[in-house]
Design an enzyme around this catalytic site. Sequence first.
Site, PDB file in Angstrom:
ATOM      1  N   HIS A   1       0.835  -1.201   0.000  1.00  0.00           N
ATOM      2  CA  HIS A   1       0.000   0.000   0.000  1.00  0.00           C
ATOM      3  C   HIS A   1       0.873   1.254   0.000  1.00  0.00           C
ATOM      4  O   HIS A   1       2.053   1.220   0.367  1.00  0.00           O
ATOM      5  CB  HIS A   1      -0.921   0.016   1.223  1.00  0.00           C
ATOM      6  CG  HIS A   1      -0.166   0.181   2.509  1.00  0.00           C
ATOM      7  ND1 HIS A   1       0.361  -0.894   3.201  1.00  0.00           N
ATOM      8  CD2 HIS A   1       0.182   1.293   3.222  1.00  0.00           C
ATOM      9  CE1 HIS A   1       0.990  -0.457   4.278  1.00  0.00           C
ATOM     10  NE2 HIS A   1       0.908   0.867   4.316  1.00  0.00           N
TER      11      HIS A   1
ATOM     12  N   THR B   1       1.289   4.719   1.813  1.00  0.00           N
ATOM     13  CA  THR B   1       0.877   5.494   2.985  1.00  0.00           C
ATOM     14  C   THR B   1       0.744   6.957   2.560  1.00  0.00           C
ATOM     15  O   THR B   1       1.730   7.610   2.231  1.00  0.00           O
ATOM     16  CB  THR B   1       1.896   5.371   4.122  1.00  0.00           C
ATOM     17  OG1 THR B   1       1.990   3.996   4.514  1.00  0.00           O
ATOM     18  CG2 THR B   1       1.471   6.202   5.323  1.00  0.00           C
TER      19      THR B   1
ATOM     20  N   THR C   1       5.414   0.119   0.141  1.00  0.00           N
ATOM     21  CA  THR C   1       6.253  -0.893   0.788  1.00  0.00           C
ATOM     22  C   THR C   1       5.988  -2.264   0.158  1.00  0.00           C
ATOM     23  O   THR C   1       4.841  -2.718   0.081  1.00  0.00           O
ATOM     24  CB  THR C   1       5.978  -0.941   2.297  1.00  0.00           C
ATOM     25  OG1 THR C   1       6.189   0.364   2.850  1.00  0.00           O
ATOM     26  CG2 THR C   1       6.901  -1.940   2.983  1.00  0.00           C
TER      27      THR C   1
END
EC number: 3.1.4.-
Length: 835
Positions: free
Chosen positions: A718, A720, A799
């Site tokens: 995802h 951030t 990540t």
Amino acid sequence: MKVLALRHSVAQVYADTQTYLHDDSKDEYENAFLISNLTTHNILYLNYSLKTLKILNKSGIAAVEVQSLDELFALIRCNFTYDYENNIVYLHDYSYYTNNEIRTDQHWITKTDITEYLLPGWKLTYVGYNGKNTRGHYNFSFSCQNAATDDDIIVEYIYSNELDFQNFLLRKIKERMTTSLPIARLSNRVFRDKLFPSIMNIHKKVINVGPRNESMFTFLNFPTIKQFSNGAYIVKHTIKLKQEKWLGKRVSQFDIGQYKNMLNIVTTIYYYYNLYHSKPIIYMLGSAPSYWIHDIKQYSDFTFETWDPLDTPYSTIHHKELFFDKDVNKLRDNSVLYIDIRTDRKNIDWKEWRKIVEQQTVSNLNIAYKYLATGKAKVCCVKLTAMDLELPITAKLLHHPTTEVRSEFYAILDVWDIINIKRFIPKGVFYAFINNITTDNVFIQPPFKLKASPTDYIVALYALSNDFNSRQDVINLINKQKQSLITVRINNTFKDEPKVNFKNIYDWTFLPTDFELKDSVITSYDGCLGMFGLSISLSSKPTGNNHLFIINGTDKYYKLDQYANHMSISRRSHQIRFSESATSYSGYIFRDLSNNNFNLIGTNVENSVSGHVYNALIYYRYNYTFDLKRWIYLHSIGKVAVQGGRYYEHAPIELIYACRSAREFAILQDDLTVLRYANEIEEYINKVYSITYADDPNYFIGIKFNSIPYEYDVKVPHLTLGVLFISDNMIHDVVTVLKKMKTELFKTEISTSYTYMLSDNMYVANASGVLSTYFKLYNMFYRNHITFGQSRMFIPHITLSFSNKQTVRIESTRLKINSIYLRKIKGETVFDMSE
């Protein structure tokens, strides 16, 4: 720069000239902004918009409609000041030297023998006040006059120690032809003529601090303005002088007696103004020929009533006769009396002549005392000679320049002087005064005390930076004075020098951050001109004797994009980027790298730093017309009224990042002044914004994608989009913001093109196209008092793994957003939304 607006292009090519075609896809403000950042001096603006011209002029940038090639040639070959409210161009054009002429706007000079001392084959031409007699030379669609004259050279010669006028003139013309034009000084008279009427229309009580001789005509129409200067030389000051003898030194090759008389009268008028605040009748005894009356009447209407057996052609009422003691009762109240009676010597023996002169001096004084003894509102200026004499200790002594230093001087007396204590002054002391002291200012009012005056409007142009004033007192005055226009010398040194040498004195230097102001504009000379209906074709130089113009209590404070605005903010940057820099992207690259953002893909369209603030800091010497503190403050309180243009509201953190970049730039350049300025602007940003950081966050906003073009071993890769530090009862507020931003969030065009190790054991993919949305989201949270984002730079990334991996490069790939969610760190998702 100058903008010359044309309906059609021209075939001729001009040096340092660029053409700009109005872009109909953009509004007038954006066109004005683009024009203002062009790097050439002359801009030919085609298919122009009148509104764009108005925007530029209000910004202080001269922008003129041109209807013919003659108009174009006249404006492109010289600099000028433009009265855009009245459509008058004041040229500063010295091309008249090619006619073998020098020019003056003072009529009295034409009646002297100055032509005998000009360069061979040259002539003197009288052009009227601000060159108004030259209007007939220009048959243009706008009013045009050439305000350039050589009066500055003539006056400098008069006050110099040089006698050979021809050599002096030649040297000064050569200097003029080889140095940059002192544009602010040349346009200052035009500026003062606009400034003071506009101030007087609004404010009844006006104080003017530190006027000099160049303003001697400006204030003749404003008797109620209270002047402050360096004070008068009075009789009691002579106690410090040692007796001397007659010197007999020649000051000027040509006769300047007319100039001396004019200065005496103007000094007396301003002395009267400060006492009585109204215009006096002017009586003159021994007046002939007084050609200078014509000069005063060019500026202001006075009644001159004169007595002399010879003609006085410009007086209002002339009595072609002598004036005697018994005639004093003919003189009315509310007047000044100038006594300049002196019989011509002819062939009289000097000893006999000396007796006559001393008798006339006593007679002159008797007339003065008799005139002042009755009635009201009177001031007298009387010619005296060096002799043993009693004078009131408060009498004001004048010794304006005259053709020869001999025995003559003058005294100003008022109704209080004649009842004051008198002191005996020996002849030798008067000679010491005459030989050593030259009155260099027609304004002899007392010095200004650096205290705020709540009911007055204070004007102090180029008057308060001298180091005999306390620097802190100057700052306190500016901070406390509610209504004023005050200038201080800008600190444009590179070593952050607190004061700098100027001629034979020192000036304090200042930055905008030295002041704590509200409802005030801090700008340059150009920016100030724009606020008073003028614009100028040549900006102030980045170094040298330049000033901040601080306007307190202006109704233009909230007109952020109209006055002291961001026009030309990138001009210096463009000059560097497109000429000497390593790449035209240098600024973008440096700003990102200096904030540890190493993803430079698309850095020119997705930069993490406010370019406005960065340029305003590192190039402040070039663009301090832009009032950066005002811009920051109005954004911080949400009162930015924008009329047009491509407006982007910066997040406060972008401003902080800009300061950090500017600080690193300053360190690399060894520019201590920019280093301090950047630090103080960052402090100011933190002061006016209530910035909090989620450096110990408990929630984050994540973006999940339909697919990722890389291998990964995390459960759900995802992005951030930011971290938060909130209490659980604020979750609803965060969700509300996310819902408001939903459409924009899902429209964000996110792409990726490579992977890298963000840190040890943290393998991530880059994410481009995120920053603009991030900063908008930041602003939404900031306005709702929600702590969002960390103190370090936000680096968008996805990540992929918590182990070391080989970096991968791929073609730029668009990522489709699947969902956006709010999750507690090391906890559960509390909100999730899909498109």
